[in-house]
Design an enzyme around this catalytic site. Structure first.
Site, PDB file in Angstrom:
ATOM      1  N   SER A 166      10.179 -19.894  -7.129  1.00 15.35           N
ATOM      2  CA  SER A 166       9.921 -20.785  -8.249  1.00 15.35           C
ATOM      3  C   SER A 166       9.621 -19.961  -9.497  1.00 15.35           C
ATOM      4  O   SER A 166       8.615 -19.254  -9.553  1.00 15.35           O
ATOM      5  CB  SER A 166       8.721 -21.673  -7.890  1.00 15.35           C
ATOM      6  N   GLU A 200       3.598  -0.733  -8.580  1.00 16.96           N
ATOM      7  CA  GLU A 200       4.527   0.205  -9.206  1.00 16.96           C
ATOM      8  C   GLU A 200       4.508   1.611  -8.625  1.00 16.96           C
ATOM      9  O   GLU A 200       5.308   2.444  -9.023  1.00 16.96           O
ATOM     10  CB  GLU A 200       4.248   0.273 -10.707  1.00 16.96           C
ATOM     11  N   LYS A 221       6.848  10.853  -7.745  1.00 19.56           N
ATOM     12  CA  LYS A 221       5.416  10.908  -7.429  1.00 19.56           C
ATOM     13  C   LYS A 221       5.209  11.902  -6.292  1.00 19.56           C
ATOM     14  O   LYS A 221       5.839  11.768  -5.233  1.00 19.56           O
ATOM     15  CB  LYS A 221       4.937   9.501  -7.017  1.00 19.56           C
ATOM     16  N   VAL A 264       8.121 -25.468  -3.555  1.00 25.48           N
ATOM     17  CA  VAL A 264       7.944 -26.165  -2.273  1.00 25.48           C
ATOM     18  C   VAL A 264       6.702 -27.046  -2.349  1.00 25.48           C
ATOM     19  O   VAL A 264       5.628 -26.590  -2.745  1.00 25.48           O
ATOM     20  CB  VAL A 264       7.828 -25.129  -1.128  1.00 25.48           C
ATOM     21  N   GLU A 276      -4.299   3.615  -2.607  1.00 24.29           N
ATOM     22  CA  GLU A 276      -3.361   4.572  -2.009  1.00 24.29           C
ATOM     23  C   GLU A 276      -1.938   3.988  -2.019  1.00 24.29           C
ATOM     24  O   GLU A 276      -1.091   4.410  -1.242  1.00 24.29           O
ATOM     25  CB  GLU A 276      -3.790   4.928  -0.578  1.00 24.29           C
ATOM     26  N   ILE A 288       3.307  -1.973  -0.844  1.00 21.74           N
ATOM     27  CA  ILE A 288       4.748  -1.968  -0.568  1.00 21.74           C
ATOM     28  C   ILE A 288       5.017  -1.336   0.802  1.00 21.74           C
ATOM     29  O   ILE A 288       5.896  -1.770   1.543  1.00 21.74           O
ATOM     30  CB  ILE A 288       5.488  -1.255  -1.721  1.00 21.74           C
ATOM     31  N   TYR A 346      -2.057   7.855   8.157  1.00 17.95           N
ATOM     32  CA  TYR A 346      -2.466   9.089   7.485  1.00 17.95           C
ATOM     33  C   TYR A 346      -2.698  10.211   8.476  1.00 17.95           C
ATOM     34  O   TYR A 346      -3.344  10.020   9.498  1.00 17.95           O
ATOM     35  CB  TYR A 346      -3.726   8.835   6.645  1.00 17.95           C
TER      36      TYR A 346
HETATM   37  P1  FAD Z   1       4.161 -12.388  -5.524  1.00 18.12           P
HETATM   38  O1  FAD Z   1       4.656 -11.350  -6.429  1.00 18.12           O
HETATM   39  O2  FAD Z   1       2.967 -13.196  -5.979  1.00 18.12           O
HETATM   40  O3  FAD Z   1       5.363 -13.400  -5.251  1.00 18.12           O
HETATM   41  C1  FAD Z   1       5.138 -14.695  -4.717  1.00 18.12           C
HETATM   42  C2  FAD Z   1       6.440 -15.491  -4.766  1.00 18.12           C
HETATM   43  O4  FAD Z   1       6.247 -16.720  -4.090  1.00 18.12           O
HETATM   44  C3  FAD Z   1       6.902 -15.826  -6.187  1.00 18.12           C
HETATM   45  O5  FAD Z   1       8.306 -15.713  -6.248  1.00 18.12           O
HETATM   46  C4  FAD Z   1       6.508 -17.297  -6.309  1.00 18.12           C
HETATM   47  O6  FAD Z   1       7.324 -17.987  -7.225  1.00 18.12           O
HETATM   48  C5  FAD Z   1       6.747 -17.774  -4.890  1.00 18.12           C
HETATM   49  N1  FAD Z   1       6.018 -18.996  -4.536  1.00 18.12           N
HETATM   50  C6  FAD Z   1       4.674 -19.143  -4.316  1.00 18.12           C
HETATM   51  N2  FAD Z   1       4.406 -20.421  -4.002  1.00 18.12           N
HETATM   52  C7  FAD Z   1       5.587 -21.086  -4.010  1.00 18.12           C
HETATM   53  C8  FAD Z   1       5.971 -22.441  -3.777  1.00 18.12           C
HETATM   54  N3  FAD Z   1       5.084 -23.400  -3.463  1.00 18.12           N
HETATM   55  N4  FAD Z   1       7.278 -22.770  -3.891  1.00 18.12           N
HETATM   56  C9  FAD Z   1       8.214 -21.832  -4.222  1.00 18.12           C
HETATM   57  N5  FAD Z   1       7.910 -20.547  -4.442  1.00 18.12           N
HETATM   58  C10 FAD Z   1       6.615 -20.193  -4.344  1.00 18.12           C
HETATM   59  N6  FAD Z   1       1.343  -2.133  -4.176  1.00 18.12           N
HETATM   60  C11 FAD Z   1       1.878  -0.895  -4.104  1.00 18.12           C
HETATM   61  O7  FAD Z   1       2.533  -0.553  -3.116  1.00 18.12           O
HETATM   62  N7  FAD Z   1       1.687   0.001  -5.122  1.00 18.12           N
HETATM   63  C12 FAD Z   1       0.934  -0.292  -6.219  1.00 18.12           C
HETATM   64  O8  FAD Z   1       0.813   0.536  -7.127  1.00 18.12           O
HETATM   65  C13 FAD Z   1       0.341  -1.575  -6.300  1.00 18.12           C
HETATM   66  N8  FAD Z   1      -0.436  -1.930  -7.351  1.00 18.12           N
HETATM   67  C14 FAD Z   1      -0.997  -3.167  -7.387  1.00 18.12           C
HETATM   68  C15 FAD Z   1      -1.859  -3.507  -8.433  1.00 18.12           C
HETATM   69  C16 FAD Z   1      -2.486  -4.744  -8.444  1.00 18.12           C
HETATM   70  C17 FAD Z   1      -3.411  -5.119  -9.572  1.00 18.12           C
HETATM   71  C18 FAD Z   1      -2.240  -5.678  -7.420  1.00 18.12           C
HETATM   72  C19 FAD Z   1      -2.898  -7.023  -7.438  1.00 18.12           C
HETATM   73  C20 FAD Z   1      -1.389  -5.343  -6.384  1.00 18.12           C
HETATM   74  C21 FAD Z   1      -0.769  -4.101  -6.350  1.00 18.12           C
HETATM   75  N9  FAD Z   1       0.077  -3.741  -5.301  1.00 18.12           N
HETATM   76  C22 FAD Z   1       0.597  -2.491  -5.242  1.00 18.12           C
HETATM   77  C23 FAD Z   1       0.492  -4.712  -4.293  1.00 18.12           C
HETATM   78  C24 FAD Z   1       1.874  -5.269  -4.673  1.00 18.12           C
HETATM   79  O9  FAD Z   1       1.840  -5.716  -6.012  1.00 18.12           O
HETATM   80  C25 FAD Z   1       2.264  -6.407  -3.762  1.00 18.12           C
HETATM   81  O10 FAD Z   1       2.298  -5.940  -2.442  1.00 18.12           O
HETATM   82  C26 FAD Z   1       3.608  -6.981  -4.109  1.00 18.12           C
HETATM   83  O11 FAD Z   1       3.694  -7.311  -5.458  1.00 18.12           O
HETATM   84  C27 FAD Z   1       3.897  -8.166  -3.235  1.00 18.12           C
HETATM   85  O12 FAD Z   1       3.756  -9.367  -3.886  1.00 18.12           O
HETATM   86  P2  FAD Z   1       4.313 -10.660  -3.148  1.00 18.12           P
HETATM   87  O13 FAD Z   1       5.788 -10.623  -3.166  1.00 18.12           O
HETATM   88  O14 FAD Z   1       3.617 -10.813  -1.866  1.00 18.12           O
HETATM   89  O15 FAD Z   1       3.754 -11.839  -4.070  1.00 18.12           O
END
Ligand code: FAD
Length: 497
Positions: free
Chosen positions: A41, A51, A80, A183, A340, A344, A433
Site C-alpha cells: 500500500s 542502509e 563497508k 488489506v 550491528e 537485513i 558472530y
Molecule cells: P516496512 O518498510 O515498514 O514495510 C512494510 C510494508 O507493509 C509496506 O510496503 C506497507 O505498505 C505494507 N503494509 C503494511 N500494512 C499493510 C496493509 N494493511 N495492507 C497493505 N500493505 C500493508 N537494518 C539493517 O540491516 N541495517 C541498518 O542500517 C538498519 N537501520 C535501521 C534504522 C532504523 C531507525 C530502523 C527503525 C531500522 C533499521 N534497520 C536496519 C532495519 C530495517 O530498516 C528493516 O529490517 C527493514 O526496513 C524491513 O522493513 P519491513 O520491510 O519489515 O517493513
C-alpha cells in the site's frame, strides 16, 4: 512430482523484507509452477531506513545473480569494512569491529590471547592494529580482499529506497505480480486456522497457499490476525526510539559505519555516494524526543536534506515466526536496534531458511517447529551480542549504569563469565558472530579477561613481541597499498550524480 506442492505465494508488504523475499523466491522457484503476488500500500508506505549491511549480504546478491558494481551504481552504495565505535566503553574511546579477524592463530591459539599477554607486559599497541579491515578503513582506503588468500570481507551501505526499487525491478522481471491496495480483512479457514486470502479496501480478494507477512511493525498477519505473542526484550534493550535524517556529504565516503555513544543511546553515520544517512537511537525514558533531534542535527557533517523522521519500537521478537501457512519477515517478526546492522541479515536468513524448509500444502507442524527453533536461536544470539555492547560499558550516565546492573540472559552471562575466566568465547547454537567479533567488542570496551591462555606462556616474550610487530607492519603495508575508497568507487561503480 509432489501433488501437494505449493502453487501460489502471497507476500503482504513491499518494504525491504517484502521485496527481498519476492526477488529471492522468484529466483529460486519455477514461475511456471509457483505464482508469486506481492500486495503493498503506497498510502501506508515503508520505513525505508535500513542502509548498512553485513558481509553475508554479498551472498544474497550473488544468489540473485546480481552484478556487484551494477547494484552499487543503482543504489548509490559505498563499501563497508566494519563499524567504528566512538565513545563506547568510556568517552574518548574508539574501537573497530571489522569484517575479519586479527590474523592467523599463533601455535594454534587465537591472536587476541597473545595480544593480551603483551598488553599485560606493558605493550600499548591497540588490538585494532592487527585487523586487516581496519588497516584499510582507518586510512579511508578500499579494495576487495585477494580471494586466493582472503584476509577480510566487505559489505555495503546503500540507499534503502533505491534498493527496494531495484529489487522490485528484479522481482517483476521474474514474474512477480504487484497488487496495490490496503488489506482490511484476512479470512481464516475454519477447520485448519490457515489464512485463506487477503481482502483489500477496494474489494479485491487475493488468495494464496503460503502467505509471507512483511507488513512491518503492523504485523497484520502473524500478529494481529494469528495472535502470535511478542516476546518483549526492552528490560535488556531499553532503546525504544529513533530519529533519522539524511544530510549532504561533507567529505569522501568512509568505508565503514560510525556509531557514537550518547548519554542515552547512540548516533549512526552511514556514508553513501550521494549523501550520508544519520540517526539517533535512544531510550525515551532517559532522553526526550526534542533532545534527540537537537543532538542529531548538531552532529551532522553536512546540511540536512529532509525533515527528521521518528520511529518507536519495542526490542523483541515473535514467539514464533512461522504459524499455520504464514511466515513473518522483517519488522513483522521482531525488532533489534540497528547497532550491528542485523535487520537485513535476519530477513536474508529468514528467506534462506524458508527455502531450506520449504513446505507443501500439508504444512507439517514439524517443519515450522524446526524453522522457529533455528530462527529463534539466531535472534537470541544477536540479542546477546547487542546487549554486550551496553552491559560492559563504563559510561557514567543512568541508562548505562542500569545496563551494567541488570540481570543478563543466561546465555550471555555464560559467555561473559567464560571470557573473563579464559579469554575464550563459548559459541552456542545459532551464532552469527565469531570469537574475533566478540573480542572486538569486549576488548574495545575495556572488558578484559582476568588471565590469558596459560599455554601461550611457553613462547619467549621477546620472540612474541617481534612476531606481533611484524604483523602490525604487514597490516600497515596492506593499508598503504590500497587505493582511496572514493577512487575505487569512481573507477568501478560510480553512481549518477
Ligand atoms: P516496512 O518498510 O515498514 O514495510 C512494510 C510494508 O507493509 C509496506 O510496503 C506497507 O505498505 C505494507 N503494509 C503494511 N500494512 C499493510 C496493509 N494493511 N495492507 C497493505 N500493505 C500493508 N537494518 C539493517 O540491516 N541495517 C541498518 O542500517 C538498519 N537501520 C535501521 C534504522 C532504523 C531507525 C530502523 C527503525 C531500522 C533499521 N534497520 C536496519 C532495519 C530495517 O530498516 C528493516 O529490517 C527493514 O526496513 C524491513 O522493513 P519491513 O520491510 O519489515 O517493513
Amino acid at each position: 512430482m509432489n501433488e501437494a506442492a505449493i502453487r501460489s505465494i502471497t507476500i503482504l508488504g513491499g518494504g525491504t523484507a517484502g521485496w527481498m523475499a519476492a526477488a529471492m523466491l522468484a529466483k529460486k522457484l519455477d514461475p511456471r509452477t509457483v505464482h508469486i503476488t506481492l500486495v503493498e500500500s503506497e498510502e501506508i508506505g515503508t520505513v525505508g531506513v535500513g542502509e548498512a549491511t553485513v558481509p553475508l549480504f554479498c551472498h544474497f546478491n550473488a544468489t540473485l545473480g546480481v552484478d556487484e558494481h551494477a547494484f552499487m551504481q543503482a543504489t548509490q552504495a559505498s563499501y563497508k569494512l566494519g563499524i567504528e565505535f566512538c565513545d563506547w566503553g568510556v568517552a574518548g574511546n574508539t574501537h573497530f569491529h571489522g569484517f575479519g579477524d586479527y590474523g592467523e592463530p599463533i601455535d594454534g591459539i587465537a591472536p587476541h590471547q597473545h595480544w593480551l599477554r603483551l598488553h599485560r607486559a606493558g605493550d600499548t599497541a591497540p588490538i585494532d592494529d592487527y585487523s586487516a579491515p581496519y588497516a584499510l578503513a582507518r586510512r579511508g582506503k578500499f579494495m576487495p580482499t585477494d580471494p586466493r588468500q582472503p584476509r577480510y570481507l566487505h559489505a555495503y551501505h546503500f540507499d534503502a529506497v533505491l534498493y527496494a526499487r531495484y529489487l522490485r525491478g528484479l522481482a517483476e522481471s521474474r514474474g512477480v505480480v504487484r497488487v496495490e491496495g490496503r488489506v482490511v480483512d484476512v479470512p481464516l479457514d475454519a477447520e485448519t486456522g490457515h489464512i485463506r486470502a487477503l481482502v483489500l479496501a477496494d474489494g479485491q480478494v487475493v488468495d494464496g497457499e503460503l502467505f509471507i507477512d512483511c507488513t512491518g511493525f503492523a504485523a497484520e498477519l502473524i500478529g494481529r490476525r494469528l495472535g502470535t505473542p511478542y516476546v518483549d526484550w526492552s528490560h535488556w534493550l531499553p532503546c525504544d526510539s529513533a530519529i533519522a535524517v539524511p544530510c549532504a556529504r561533507a567529505e569522501a565516503p568512509a568505508p565503514f559505519t560510525r556509531s557514537t555513544a550518547l548519554a542515552a543511546g547512540w548516533q549512526w553515520r552511514i556514508p553513501l555516494q550521494h549523501r550520508e544517512g544519520n540517526g539517533v537511537v535512544y531510550a525515551s525514558a532517559h532522553m526526550r524526543d526534542d533532545e534527540a533531534e537537537a543532538t542529531l542535527l548538531a552532529n551532522l557533517a553536512g546540511a540536512p536534506l529532509a525533515t527528521p523522521r521518528r520511529f518507536r519500537f519495542t526490542a523483541g521478537r515473535r514467539e514464533a515466526f512461522w504459524r499455520h501457512n504464514c511466515v513473518a519477515l522483517g519488522f513483522a517478526s521482531g525488532f533489534l536496534e540497528p547497532l550491528e546492522s542485523t535487520g537485513i541479515q535476519l530477513i536474508q536468513n529468514g528467506i534462506g531458511r524458508l527455502l531450506e524448509f520449504f513446505p507443501d500444502r500439508h504444512f507439517d507442524p514439524a517443519v515450522c517447529t524446526e524453522y522457529n527453533r533455528v530462527c529463534g536461536a539466531e535472534w537470541d544470539r544477536i540479542r546477546d551480542f547487542i546487549i554486550a555492547h551496553y552491559c560492559v560499558s563504563q559510561r557514567p550516565e543512568p541508562m548505562w549504569q542500569a545496563a551494567r546492573a541488570m540481570d543478563l540472559p543466561d546465555t550471555l552471562r555464560h559467555k561473559l563469565d567464560t571470557w573473563r575466566a579464559t579469554g575464550r568465547v563459548p559459541l552456542l547454537d545459532g551464532e552469527s558472530y565469531s570469537e574475533s567479533s566478540w573480542a572486538a567488542i569486549l576488548l574495545g570496551n575495556g572488558f578484559l579477561p582476568r588471565r590469558h591462555d596459560p599455554l601461550i606462556d611457553a613462547l619467549p616474550v621477546e620472540a612474541l613481541r617481534a612476531s606481533m610487530a611484524r604483523r602490525r607492519e604487514d597490516m600497515a603495508r596492506l593499508g598503504r597499498a590500497a587505493p582511496d575508497h572514493q577512487v575505487y568507487l569512481d573507477r568501478n561503480c560510480k553512481a549518477a550524480a
